[in-house]
Design a protein around this motif. Structure first.
Motif, PDB file in Angstrom:
ATOM      1  N   TYR A  13      31.570  26.047  -3.605  1.00  0.00           N
ATOM      2  CA  TYR A  13      31.754  27.276  -4.370  1.00  0.00           C
ATOM      3  C   TYR A  13      31.598  26.934  -5.843  1.00  0.00           C
ATOM      4  O   TYR A  13      32.049  25.872  -6.273  1.00  0.00           O
ATOM      5  N   HIS A  14      31.000  27.801  -6.607  1.00  0.00           N
ATOM      6  CA  HIS A  14      30.804  27.524  -8.023  1.00  0.00           C
ATOM      7  C   HIS A  14      31.585  28.559  -8.823  1.00  0.00           C
ATOM      8  O   HIS A  14      31.122  29.667  -9.054  1.00  0.00           O
TER       9      HIS A  14
ATOM     10  N   CYS B 148      37.605  28.996  -8.024  1.00  0.00           N
ATOM     11  CA  CYS B 148      38.198  28.732  -6.712  1.00  0.00           C
ATOM     12  C   CYS B 148      37.731  27.429  -6.070  1.00  0.00           C
ATOM     13  O   CYS B 148      38.207  27.058  -5.002  1.00  0.00           O
ATOM     14  N   GLU B 149      36.805  26.714  -6.742  1.00  0.00           N
ATOM     15  CA  GLU B 149      36.426  25.396  -6.224  1.00  0.00           C
ATOM     16  C   GLU B 149      37.515  24.377  -6.526  1.00  0.00           C
ATOM     17  O   GLU B 149      37.554  23.301  -5.934  1.00  0.00           O
TER      18      GLU B 149
ATOM     19  N   THR C 244      38.692  30.793   3.461  1.00  0.00           N
ATOM     20  CA  THR C 244      38.618  32.086   2.795  1.00  0.00           C
ATOM     21  C   THR C 244      39.597  33.063   3.446  1.00  0.00           C
ATOM     22  O   THR C 244      40.056  32.846   4.579  1.00  0.00           O
TER      23      THR C 244
ATOM     24  N   ARG D 299      35.805  27.198   6.334  1.00  0.00           N
ATOM     25  CA  ARG D 299      36.077  27.369   4.903  1.00  0.00           C
ATOM     26  C   ARG D 299      37.295  28.285   4.772  1.00  0.00           C
ATOM     27  O   ARG D 299      37.360  29.327   5.412  1.00  0.00           O
TER      28      ARG D 299
ATOM     29  N   LEU E  31      37.862  26.056  -2.310  1.00  0.00           N
ATOM     30  CA  LEU E  31      36.668  26.460  -1.576  1.00  0.00           C
ATOM     31  C   LEU E  31      35.552  25.454  -1.811  1.00  0.00           C
ATOM     32  O   LEU E  31      35.129  25.227  -2.942  1.00  0.00           O
TER      33      LEU E  31
END
Length: 141
Positions: free
Chosen positions: A19-20, A23-24, A103, A101, A16
């Motif tokens: 994203y922090h 999942c980054e 998701t 993105r 992603l």
């Protein structure tokens, strides 16, 4: 209202962007997709008489769309440098570049659109990224 559903799955890697958290980083899922189709009335003639749709055809279409993503690296368009894309492809990796993105929510919407484009009266698509975590997309009717 009548509704049918079928499930299939695919394995893929993704990350992603912006994203922090964990999942980054590049990781994978076995995505379980449940597609629902609906009709107010059953078909009145032909092969599909008394059905919303033939399960054989419905399952085949869902399986084909999932298989198109199976064992692919799902990449948000613009999230990797062109040299990185070229290097991955040069190493023989299968990439699926998507304009969103990656998701669960966006994959559910994407798959709903793909199924609708193939003539299915989609009422909902669920996309599980884990056994306990699911996103659903319900198209406007």
């Amino acid at each position: 209202m009548y509704e049918l559903s079928t499930e299939y799955w695919f394995d893929s890697a993704h990350f992603l962007t912006d994203y922090h958290g964990k999942c980054e980083n590049l990781h994978g899922h076995q995505w379980r997709v449940t597609a629902y189709i609906a009709a107010d009335q059953l078909e009145e003639g032909g092969t599909d008489k008394g059905m919303v749709r033939d399960f054989v055809a419905f399952k085949r279409i869902v399986r084909e769309e999932c298989d198109a993503l199976d064992h692919s690296f799902l990449v948000e368009e613009g999230s990797l440098a062109p040299a990185t894309i070229a290097a991955l492809e040069g190493e023989g990796f299968t990439l699926t570049i998507l304009p969103f993105r990656t998701t669960s929510e966006n994959l559910a919407r994407y798959l709903a659109g793909r199924l609708e484009a193939r003539g299915l009266p989609v009422s909902r698509v669920d996309c599980n990224e884990t056994p306990n975590n699911r996103a659903s997309y319900i198209p406007e009717r």
